[in-house]
Enzyme design. Sequence first.
Site, short mmCIF file in Angstrom:
data_model
loop_
_atom_site.label_atom_id
_atom_site.label_comp_id
_atom_site.label_asym_id
_atom_site.label_seq_id
_atom_site.Cartn_x
_atom_site.Cartn_y
_atom_site.Cartn_z
N ASP A 1 0.85 -1.18 0.00
CA ASP A 1 0.00 0.00 0.00
C ASP A 1 0.90 1.24 0.00
O ASP A 1 2.10 1.16 0.24
CB ASP A 1 -0.96 -0.02 1.20
CG ASP A 1 -2.20 0.82 0.95
OD1 ASP A 1 -2.18 1.65 0.02
OD2 ASP A 1 -3.21 0.64 1.67
N GLU B 1 -9.89 7.48 3.95
CA GLU B 1 -8.93 6.99 4.95
C GLU B 1 -8.68 7.97 6.09
O GLU B 1 -8.56 9.16 5.85
CB GLU B 1 -7.58 6.77 4.27
CG GLU B 1 -7.57 5.64 3.31
CD GLU B 1 -6.30 5.69 2.49
OE1 GLU B 1 -5.27 5.31 3.03
OE2 GLU B 1 -6.36 6.12 1.34
#
Length: 812
Positions: free
Chosen positions: A329, A525
Site C-alpha cells: 500500500d 482513509e
Amino acid sequence: MMRSTAGLVGALALAWMLAGCASATGRPDLVDAPPAGALVHPATWPAAASPSAITGPATEAMISDLIARMPLKQKIGQLIQADISAIKPADLATYPLGSILAGGNSGPYGNERADAATWARMVGEFRDASRKAGSGIPILFGVDAVHGHSNLPGATIFPHNIGLGATHDPQLAERVGAAAAAEIAGSGIEWTFAPTLAVPQDLRWGRSYEGFSADPALAAQMGAAMTLGLQGRLQSGAPVPGNHVAATAKHFIADGGTQDGRDQGDARIPEAELIAKHAQGYVSAIDSGALTVMASFSSWNGVKNHGNRGLLTDVLKQRMGFAGLVVGDWNGHGQVPGCSATDCPAAVNAGIDLLMAPDSWKGLFESTLAAARDGRIPTARIDDAVRRVLRVKAKLGLLGNAPVNRFDPAQVGAKAHLDLAREVVAKSLVLLKNNGGVLPLKPGAKVLVAGSGADNMAMQAGGWTVTWQGVDTTAADFPNGQTVGQAIAGAVRASGGQATVAADGSTMQRPDVAVVILGEKPYAEFEGDIANLAFQPGPDQEALVARLKAQGVPVVVVLLSGRPLFAGSLLNQADAFVAAWLPGTQGNGVADVLVAGLDGKPRRDFSGRLPFPWPDDARSPVTAPLFPLGYGLSYARPQAVGAVNADPRVVIDAQAAASIFMQRGKAPTPWHLTMDGAITSRAVDLGAQEDARQFSWSSPSALAVEGPAIDLTSALSIGKDLLIDWRIDRRGKGTLTLAMGGGRIALDPYLAASATGQAVQTRVPLRCLAASGAKFDAVGGPFRIEAPAGFTATLRSVTLVPGTSSPCPRAP
Ligand code: BGC
Ligand code: BGC
C-alpha cells in the site's frame, strides 16, 4: 498451492528458502523471529488455490525466458510502482519501473476531472515509454475504482460496498463488478484496487463503508462475486478480455480488525480469530482468481503486515496458494521497522512483490537495487516477485505483439450501467422504521424535501469519488445522475404531487409530509475515523426536524452514511427512517422505493437488510445492538417500532472540543478555520499522509480557529499548555503573534531554539497568555496567529496538554 503449476511455484519457494531470507540485520542467514503473538501456524489456516487458468506452461516458459535475459536493473524496476503525480513517461527510460498508479488525488496531467479519452492517452504514454525502455515490458496501470470508475466524472457511481452488503445479493455484486470493469477498461486501464475485503468490527473506523459486512461469510461471498465480475472467470490459455480488469483483494489482513477501529492500526487478536473473521474473504477471492492482493498498512499483534513474512508468504502464497502478485500500500513499506519510504528490503523479503512508492520510487529503486546487488534480497526472491508481476501482465494480455485493447469510452456512464446502479441503490436501502405507513409517499402529496443531504452529490457519493476524500464532488460532475432529493421531488411530481427541495426546509408551508435527508460529510482513509458512533447532524438540522414535528408534519428521515450511527432521538422523532448508506449518483433508485406511482404503488419494495448491527448507543464496538445484522422492514413486512434509547452513554465530544483546536492541519468540529486571501494552504505530509497543512502568507494576515465560546478556566487553573505541533518553513520579516481569549503575545521568543524546516512542538503555557490579559471563561477563538508576509508554516495540530510549568519567556 496453484493447481497446474504447483511444482514450479513450489520449486521457487524452496529455492528461496535455501537462499535464506534476509533479515533486518542484513544477514540473509539470520531471520528475525517475529514476536510470539505474530507467529503464524499455516496448517491451521484454510487452504485455497489460484485457479490453474491464472497461467500455463507456455506462459511460465515465456516468463522464465524473459527473467533469464533481464539485467538486474530491469528486474528491480518491475518491483516498483510510482504515482502519476510524481513521474513522467520519460523517466521510464532511466528507471524501468514495472507499474504506475493514479492515487485518489491524482488525475492525468494534473486534472482531477479528466475524461476517459484523456486517461487513456496518459496511460498510453506511460505504456509506450515502458515498451521502448530496456526489456520492453509494458507497465501495469492501477486506479482506485472502488464503487464504479469513481475517479471519473460522468462514470457510473455505484453504492459503496456497505450498500452492496445491504443487498445480501452476490449476483448483483457480480453484475456491478462487470459493469465497473467495462468502464475502467473503457478508459484504457487494466487494474483496480478493489474489492476491499475488510470485515469491519469497530465502526469508528473511517473505512467501514469500504467493507461489505461485519459478517465474514457475507463479506467473503460478496468479495468473490465482485472479483468474478471485475475479472470475469479466468480462462486457460486466454487473456482477461478487453472489457474486464484485474481485481485487488485488499487489505491483507484484518484492516477492519484494528483496536478502536483506528486506521492503519493494530489488530490485537489471536490467530484463530484472525482466521475466522478476517481471512475468509481471501479464500474465496483467491479461489475466484483474484490476480492481485494488497497488503494492509495495519499490524497484527504489533507487527506491520508489510513486514510479516509468515502472513504474506507462508500463509498467503503457500497455504492459500495465491499465485498472483502482492502489491504494497501507499508507502506502507516505509512503516516497517528499520525501513523508510525509500529503502525497505525487509518488505520484499517478507513477500511484497510490487512496492507502491508513489513519490519515493526513485530512492526506492536505487536502494532496492543496492540490496539486491549485495545479497540482502536473495536472487530467488527477486525472480519470484518478477515472475508474479509478469504473470499478471501476461494474464491481462499486456505482453506480446498483440496486446488486448481495452479502450472503449462509450462504456463510461453507459445506460445499462446507470440502470443497474439505480437497481442496486433501490435494493440497498434498509427500512428501520415506518410507523403509521408514512412511506411510500402517496400520489398527489405535498412533499417538502429538506436537510443538508437533500441536494448534495458529495454526501451521497462519499469518499473515493472524483477526489480521494470526495469532498468537492458536485452534481455537475455527474450530469447523468440525480441527487436523492431531486429524484424524490421528481417522482412526487410525476405522481401528481407537489414537491420543494430546500436544504433548510424554509420554503414550503404546511407540507403533507417532509423527507429530511441528513448524513455524514464525505471522508476516506483516517479522516473518517471518529471518537464514538453518535450521529451529529448539527443544531440547525436537529432544529429543522423538531420544528416540522411541532407543526404536526410527519417526517421521513433518510440517512446518508458510511456506517450505522447512533441516532436515538432522531429515530424517535421520525415516523419513518431509511438507512441509505452512500448510494452514489443514481438518486432515482431511492425514489423508486420511497414514492408511490399513480397506481399507489412504488416501483419496488424495500429488500435491503442491515450488513452491520445498528448501535443502541454511541459506544463502539457494538455489543448489544438496537437492530441486529439482517434486520430490515418492508412494505410487505410492516412492524411498528416503539421508542428507542436516546442516551449515547458516552460523553460526546465536550472533552475533545475543549482540548483539540486543530488536527491534521484542520479545525475539527465544533471549530472552523478562518483566514483571508492573503493566506493560501495545501495538504502536505509531515510525518504521515496528508497529516498537516502548509499555510503561506503573501501579506500580513491572521489565521484563526473559531467556534462556540467555551470555558477554559479550569484548564488555566490546572496549568495547561497550548501545544503547537508544526514546522516553520519560512520566517518572513516581522513579529509572529499568538492570540487567545483576548490576550496577545509575541511567539518569537518561544521559537528561539527551533530550527526552520524541522518539525517542532511549541509550548505556550495558558498562564503566559493570562499574563497578557487573556480571559478564559468564554473563549470563542482558542488559536490565532498573526504573521508577516513571507511567513510559511506547516501545521499539524494545536491542542491543550498538561503543563510543564516552564517560565514565560520575555521578548528580547
Ligand atoms: C489505500 C489503498 C489504495 C491506495 C492507492 C492507500 O492509501 O489504503 O486502499 O488502494 O492508497 O490509492
Ligand atoms: C491515498 C491516495 C491519495 C493520497 C494523497 C493516499 O493515502 O490512498 O490515493 O491520493 O493519499 O496524499
